[in-house]
Design a protein around this motif. Structure first.
Motif, mmCIF file in Angstrom:
data_model
loop_
_atom_site.group_PDB
_atom_site.id
_atom_site.type_symbol
_atom_site.label_atom_id
_atom_site.label_comp_id
_atom_site.label_asym_id
_atom_site.label_seq_id
_atom_site.Cartn_x
_atom_site.Cartn_y
_atom_site.Cartn_z
ATOM 1 N N THR A 1 -35.172 31.359 36.158
ATOM 2 C CA THR A 1 -34.822 30.152 35.418
ATOM 3 C C THR A 1 -36.060 29.621 34.712
ATOM 4 N N ASN B 1 -37.051 28.198 26.819
ATOM 5 C CA ASN B 1 -35.798 28.762 26.311
ATOM 6 C C ASN B 1 -35.611 28.478 24.825
ATOM 7 N N ARG C 1 -37.747 30.794 22.795
ATOM 8 C CA ARG C 1 -37.198 32.156 22.783
ATOM 9 C C ARG C 1 -36.019 32.296 21.827
ATOM 10 N N SER C 2 -35.350 31.197 21.534
ATOM 11 C CA SER C 2 -34.206 31.265 20.619
ATOM 12 C C SER C 2 -34.648 31.447 19.172
#
Length: 178
Positions: free
Chosen positions: A74, A80, A83-84
Motif C-alpha cells: 500500500t 499513487n 505513478r498515474s
C-alpha cells in the motif's frame, strides 16, 4: 452505437445491477451474462435511482481507521498520484466546478450531513476542506490538477453538485502500464 466501446459495454450492461440480489446471485448472473450470453440476454436490468441518492448520512456509520501505507503493498496518495502520470496545464481552466445553483451544497449539506465523503472516495485527493481564514469555518478547495478522471465526483456526491467537463488539451492521467 457503432463503436467497439458500445459493443464491449453492452455485453456487461447488467453486471453491476445484478448485485442488488446479493453477492452470490450477482456473481452467478455476472458470470453467465459476461462469459456465456455475452450481452445477448433480451433484457436490461434497470437502475432504480441515482448513485448520489444511495450515499448514507454520516450519523448512521462508524468512522473507519485505516492503517498507514506500508510502502510495499500500500502506498500514500501522492506516490499513487505520481505513478498515474497525471498532468494538467497550469493555465488551463479547471474542469471541475461547483454547479452555480448548488454553491452552498459543499459546506451546508456535504460537510454537515454526510461528513464530506468526497474527501474519502476521491482516489486523488482532489477535494479537501480547509479552514477559511476569514470565517474560521471549513471551506471546500478543489485541486483539479490532481484529478485522475474517474468521474466518481460527478456521480456520487450529494446533490451531484460537481460539473465535470473534459479538460482542455487532453490533460489528465497517462497510465503507462495499461
Amino acid at each position: 452505437k457503432d463503436s467497439w466501446a458500445h459493443e464491449e459495454l453492452y455485453e456487461v450492461r447488467n453486471c453491476h445491477e445484478a448485485f442488488k440480489w446479493g453477492l452470490l446471485p450477482g456473481l452467478t448472473y455476472t458470470g453467465i451474462a459476461a462469459h456465456v450470453m455475452k450481452g445477448r440476454e433480451p433484457w436490461t436490468l434497470s437502475h432504480s435511482g441515482r448513485d448520489a441518492d444511495s450515499t448514507g448520512e454520516a450519523k448512521n456509520y462508524q468512522p473507519i481507521s485505516y492503517p498507514s501505507p506500508d510502502g510495499v503493498l500500500t502506498f500514500d496518495l501522492l506516490t499513487n498520484l505520481q505513478r498515474s502520470g497525471t498532468y494538467h496545464d497550469d493555465d488551463q481552466p479547471a474542469h471541475l466546478r461547483i454547479k452555480p445553483d448548488l454553491m452552498k451544497v459543499p459546506e451546508s449539506i456535504s460537510m454537515q450531513i454526510y461528513a464530506a465523503p468526497e474527501q474519502r472516495f476521491c482516489p486523488a485527493g482532489v477535494y479537501e476542506y480547509v479552514d477559511d481564514e476569514t470565517s474560521g469555518e471549513k471551506k471546500l478547495v478543489i485541486n483539479a490538477q490532481n484529478c485522475v478522471h474517474c468521474k466518481c465526483c460527478s456521480i456520487k456526491m450529494p446533490s451531484e453538485y460537481i460539473d465535470w467537463t473534459v479538460p482542455e488539451g487532453g490533460g489528465g492521467p497517462s497510465y503507462q502500464v495499461m
